[in-house]
Design a protein around this motif. Sequence first.
Motif, PDB file in Angstrom:
ATOM      1  N   ARG A 237       0.830  -1.208   0.000  1.00  0.00           N
ATOM      2  CA  ARG A 237       0.000   0.000   0.000  1.00  0.00           C
ATOM      3  C   ARG A 237       0.866   1.260   0.000  1.00  0.00           C
ATOM      4  O   ARG A 237       0.543   2.264  -0.631  1.00  0.00           O
ATOM      5  CB  ARG A 237      -0.904  -0.026   1.226  1.00  0.00           C
ATOM      6  CG  ARG A 237      -1.851   1.161   1.314  1.00  0.00           C
ATOM      7  CD  ARG A 237      -1.544   1.982   2.543  1.00  0.00           C
ATOM      8  NE  ARG A 237      -2.610   2.895   2.873  1.00  0.00           N
ATOM      9  CZ  ARG A 237      -2.539   3.768   3.860  1.00  0.00           C
ATOM     10  NH1 ARG A 237      -1.462   3.805   4.616  1.00  0.00           N
ATOM     11  NH2 ARG A 237      -3.540   4.599   4.103  1.00  0.00           N
ATOM     12  N   ARG A 238       2.019   1.188   0.692  1.00  0.00           N
ATOM     13  CA  ARG A 238       2.903   2.349   0.788  1.00  0.00           C
ATOM     14  C   ARG A 238       3.489   2.708  -0.573  1.00  0.00           C
ATOM     15  O   ARG A 238       3.732   3.890  -0.862  1.00  0.00           O
ATOM     16  CB  ARG A 238       4.015   2.058   1.788  1.00  0.00           C
ATOM     17  CG  ARG A 238       4.898   3.262   2.110  1.00  0.00           C
ATOM     18  CD  ARG A 238       6.001   2.900   3.094  1.00  0.00           C
ATOM     19  NE  ARG A 238       5.442   2.409   4.348  1.00  0.00           N
ATOM     20  CZ  ARG A 238       5.635   1.193   4.822  1.00  0.00           C
ATOM     21  NH1 ARG A 238       6.377   0.328   4.130  1.00  0.00           N
ATOM     22  NH2 ARG A 238       5.115   0.822   5.967  1.00  0.00           N
ATOM     23  N   THR A 239       3.750   1.704  -1.407  1.00  0.00           N
ATOM     24  CA  THR A 239       4.364   1.948  -2.714  1.00  0.00           C
ATOM     25  C   THR A 239       3.357   1.876  -3.865  1.00  0.00           C
ATOM     26  O   THR A 239       3.752   1.897  -5.026  1.00  0.00           O
ATOM     27  CB  THR A 239       5.475   0.912  -2.954  1.00  0.00           C
ATOM     28  OG1 THR A 239       4.912  -0.412  -2.906  1.00  0.00           O
ATOM     29  CG2 THR A 239       6.557   1.028  -1.898  1.00  0.00           C
ATOM     30  N   ALA A 240       2.066   1.786  -3.535  1.00  0.00           N
ATOM     31  CA  ALA A 240       1.044   1.578  -4.576  1.00  0.00           C
ATOM     32  C   ALA A 240       0.779   2.853  -5.371  1.00  0.00           C
ATOM     33  O   ALA A 240       1.023   3.971  -4.907  1.00  0.00           O
ATOM     34  CB  ALA A 240      -0.250   1.091  -3.937  1.00  0.00           C
ATOM     35  N   LYS A 241       0.263   2.659  -6.563  1.00  0.00           N
ATOM     36  CA  LYS A 241      -0.179   3.781  -7.387  1.00  0.00           C
ATOM     37  C   LYS A 241      -1.546   4.249  -6.902  1.00  0.00           C
ATOM     38  O   LYS A 241      -2.295   3.478  -6.287  1.00  0.00           O
ATOM     39  CB  LYS A 241      -0.262   3.350  -8.847  1.00  0.00           C
ATOM     40  CG  LYS A 241       1.074   2.882  -9.413  1.00  0.00           C
ATOM     41  CD  LYS A 241       0.919   2.376 -10.837  1.00  0.00           C
ATOM     42  CE  LYS A 241       2.261   1.857 -11.375  1.00  0.00           C
ATOM     43  NZ  LYS A 241       2.126   1.302 -12.744  1.00  0.00           N
ATOM     44  N   GLU A 243      -4.368   4.652  -8.235  1.00  0.00           N
ATOM     45  CA  GLU A 243      -5.552   3.937  -8.725  1.00  0.00           C
ATOM     46  C   GLU A 243      -5.659   2.508  -8.193  1.00  0.00           C
ATOM     47  O   GLU A 243      -6.676   1.833  -8.409  1.00  0.00           O
ATOM     48  CB  GLU A 243      -5.554   3.906 -10.259  1.00  0.00           C
ATOM     49  CG  GLU A 243      -4.418   3.107 -10.901  1.00  0.00           C
ATOM     50  CD  GLU A 243      -3.158   3.925 -11.102  1.00  0.00           C
ATOM     51  OE1 GLU A 243      -2.251   3.451 -11.829  1.00  0.00           O
ATOM     52  OE2 GLU A 243      -3.093   5.052 -10.542  1.00  0.00           O
ATOM     53  N   GLU A 244      -4.652   2.014  -7.491  1.00  0.00           N
ATOM     54  CA  GLU A 244      -4.682   0.635  -7.010  1.00  0.00           C
ATOM     55  C   GLU A 244      -5.514   0.512  -5.740  1.00  0.00           C
ATOM     56  O   GLU A 244      -5.546   1.421  -4.899  1.00  0.00           O
ATOM     57  CB  GLU A 244      -3.258   0.128  -6.763  1.00  0.00           C
ATOM     58  CG  GLU A 244      -2.456  -0.042  -8.054  1.00  0.00           C
ATOM     59  CD  GLU A 244      -1.039  -0.525  -7.801  1.00  0.00           C
ATOM     60  OE1 GLU A 244      -0.452  -1.114  -8.728  1.00  0.00           O
ATOM     61  OE2 GLU A 244      -0.530  -0.302  -6.695  1.00  0.00           O
ATOM     62  N   ASP A 248      -5.584  -5.059  -5.076  1.00  0.00           N
ATOM     63  CA  ASP A 248      -4.284  -5.013  -5.754  1.00  0.00           C
ATOM     64  C   ASP A 248      -3.141  -5.175  -4.749  1.00  0.00           C
ATOM     65  O   ASP A 248      -2.156  -5.880  -5.014  1.00  0.00           O
ATOM     66  CB  ASP A 248      -4.126  -3.690  -6.512  1.00  0.00           C
ATOM     67  CG  ASP A 248      -5.154  -3.537  -7.630  1.00  0.00           C
ATOM     68  OD1 ASP A 248      -5.378  -4.528  -8.353  1.00  0.00           O
ATOM     69  OD2 ASP A 248      -5.729  -2.446  -7.758  1.00  0.00           O
ATOM     70  N   TRP A 249      -3.284  -4.538  -3.582  1.00  0.00           N
ATOM     71  CA  TRP A 249      -2.238  -4.672  -2.560  1.00  0.00           C
ATOM     72  C   TRP A 249      -2.093  -6.131  -2.128  1.00  0.00           C
ATOM     73  O   TRP A 249      -0.987  -6.627  -1.941  1.00  0.00           O
ATOM     74  CB  TRP A 249      -2.558  -3.813  -1.345  1.00  0.00           C
ATOM     75  CG  TRP A 249      -2.866  -2.379  -1.647  1.00  0.00           C
ATOM     76  CD1 TRP A 249      -2.498  -1.671  -2.756  1.00  0.00           C
ATOM     77  CD2 TRP A 249      -3.616  -1.483  -0.823  1.00  0.00           C
ATOM     78  NE1 TRP A 249      -2.976  -0.390  -2.684  1.00  0.00           N
ATOM     79  CE2 TRP A 249      -3.670  -0.242  -1.499  1.00  0.00           C
ATOM     80  CE3 TRP A 249      -4.247  -1.597   0.400  1.00  0.00           C
ATOM     81  CZ2 TRP A 249      -4.336   0.862  -0.967  1.00  0.00           C
ATOM     82  CZ3 TRP A 249      -4.903  -0.499   0.945  1.00  0.00           C
ATOM     83  CH2 TRP A 249      -4.942   0.716   0.262  1.00  0.00           C
ATOM     84  N   CYS A 250      -3.233  -6.796  -1.972  1.00  0.00           N
ATOM     85  CA  CYS A 250      -3.194  -8.202  -1.548  1.00  0.00           C
ATOM     86  C   CYS A 250      -2.509  -9.072  -2.594  1.00  0.00           C
ATOM     87  O   CYS A 250      -1.693  -9.940  -2.256  1.00  0.00           O
ATOM     88  CB  CYS A 250      -4.610  -8.715  -1.284  1.00  0.00           C
ATOM     89  SG  CYS A 250      -5.380  -8.013   0.190  1.00  0.00           S
ATOM     90  N   ARG A 251      -2.836  -8.853  -3.859  1.00  0.00           N
ATOM     91  CA  ARG A 251      -2.225  -9.666  -4.921  1.00  0.00           C
ATOM     92  C   ARG A 251      -0.708  -9.460  -4.947  1.00  0.00           C
ATOM     93  O   ARG A 251       0.059 -10.419  -5.073  1.00  0.00           O
ATOM     94  CB  ARG A 251      -2.828  -9.282  -6.273  1.00  0.00           C
ATOM     95  CG  ARG A 251      -4.313  -9.617  -6.415  1.00  0.00           C
ATOM     96  CD  ARG A 251      -4.794  -9.381  -7.833  1.00  0.00           C
ATOM     97  NE  ARG A 251      -6.237  -9.482  -7.916  1.00  0.00           N
ATOM     98  CZ  ARG A 251      -7.067  -8.431  -7.906  1.00  0.00           C
ATOM     99  NH1 ARG A 251      -6.559  -7.194  -7.864  1.00  0.00           N
ATOM    100  NH2 ARG A 251      -8.367  -8.591  -7.952  1.00  0.00           N
TER     101      ARG A 251
END
Length: 657
Positions: A237-241, A243-244, A248-251
């Motif tokens: 989650r810290r490095t996510a874009k 729109e994610e 998406d974080w779980c995957r």
Amino acid sequence: MTDAPGPGAGGIRDYYDVEFHFHGNEPPPDVMSSRNTPPRQVADEQLSRLQRRFARPMGINDAYDTLERHNIVFLYGTPGNGRTTAARVLLRELPRGSGVYHELTPDADDQSAEPLTPELIGEGDRMLLDLSDAEEDVWTQCHNRFPGFHKILLDKRSFLAVVLPPAHADRLSPDFAAYRRVVNRPDDLEVIARHLRLRGVDPGDSGQAPKELTDYLSDKPPMRELAYLAGIIVDARRTAKPEESFADWCRQAIAAAEEEEDDFVPPLHNGPQRALLLSVAMLHGAPADLVHRAAAILRRSLRIAGDDRPLLEHESLTERLREVGASRNDEARVHFDKLRHDHAVRRFFWRNMPDLRRPLRDWVEQVLALPQFPEEGRKDLVVRLAALCALTEDADRLAEPARDWALRYDDPARLRAAAEWLGWGVRNEDERTSRHFRHAIYTWAIRPAEPNLRRVLVDVCVNVMAFTHPEQAVVRLHHLARREPLDEGSGKNAARHVLLRLVEMDTRLRRYLLFRLALAPPRRNGRQQAVDAWLFLGLLTMPSRPEHALLQSPSARLWLLMCWSDVLRSFSSRSWLPHLQRWITTTDAADDPELVHLALDVLVDAAAENYPALRQIYLTARKSLSAEKTERLLSRIEEAQHRRPPLRADPGKGIRT
């Protein structure tokens, strides 16, 4: 009487002519780091956090009711379901009284006290006895003591939660079978959600979890793996874009976790590139300049040829980092672009290149000494190397690198690294690993040790073990104190000071140290006797007046009597008279008449066969006590005199009592 070295400025001195000084009169302990928060407070904070992230399984309320009504509960269930965590939370949820929470750990290293010693239990204590990995002999020993210990629990309104070993869960005696409760597996999604919420991540509707997460949970991984996965989700989650989503974080987190376990193979085969790849993995999050220099050291130690071209023709650090899938952030710190890629890289090289292990350890030793290395980075590097060693080495050998560093190096950075290594082992979630590290520290503490190793051991005891296993920290500090140099300079007596400061924070630990000073282990020489006397009189100088709390316990009164008797018999009055005066003065100020009587009785009984000491006690009391109290003291002294054995002849020493 014999001459022996004592804890005074005079060097070699008569043990019966030793002066004891404490706290302000001696240099501060020479400990590498120091915590100001009392261990009990930290333990309570950790329990509070544990309670907030605990997902309650079915039937846990029944276990709580059993513990509250009967003061004891026996928990069993499938390993990995969180049995020990459930026991801690149940004890945390009990009404808070005057007692404290502590864990009883069977410690075969030092037989000074059994784990179920009634005399060491305080009023209202909440105790955990984790026997989940107990061997047959330990289980039998504890099981045989449950009946008598349960009665003590009821009398003292204390509580005990026992985690049963799977092999013996059905062998509980009929008297306690009714108090056995199963710990079921909690809802996995709820476990993940609670961990995430405590880390500031809202998982949203857990019913909408992605298929990858539900498939991962279908294998019923242990609770600690769920906590680990939650940590990876937070990183994702810290490095996510922007729109994610949570899905998406779980995957990404599950893919990263699976990459760590699979046979990951780096796509790079060039020697310099692999040296940089491994350096980034070991120093993940470190400054770019440090990674660059460390990679150069690794290349030289592995004899990897460098770039022979002129410097201006070399690839830039940014280009070389990009080749290994890494980059610098805004703070010039190096990270892999792929989530948890550093874990996979480290495990690949360690598992698949055994000949690299020893050179990698040597490289870590060199890197730790680099002056530009941030302190937090050193700790990360040490922990990463220790975790790699745990993958392939026997648990009973894992502590050796720390001892090796402490003996071979004298610089603060590598001594702190040795302490971090041992601290990692003591805190390890794997109880077997933690037990081996605690055993290693005990083994080194009971032998004469080099100054640097002694510093490291004191540091680990006070800054790690005091928070995880406080009674065992007392045992090891006591042994270290007995083997310290007896001169008073240069912080060489750190263990003695640290031990007193540690027990000063906790009435239970004061009682435990008093127990050891009175009963175990046996002293081997006069120096150890002097140190024990120093520690005992140090207990009595504490501003919290521990003698008041200790006098209320019959067992503790006996221990006080034994220690006073040893001091009065073995040392000159110049050594113990100031402490005797303080004892009597403090006693006279007590509001409880019964407490006054008990305190005076301890002194008289301790000196019952020592006429000079009895006389000094009376002369001192006359200056401080009221006439009524002095009269009672005199009556007790006369009673003690009547009980004295007759004089007997000793051919070698004449007439003696």
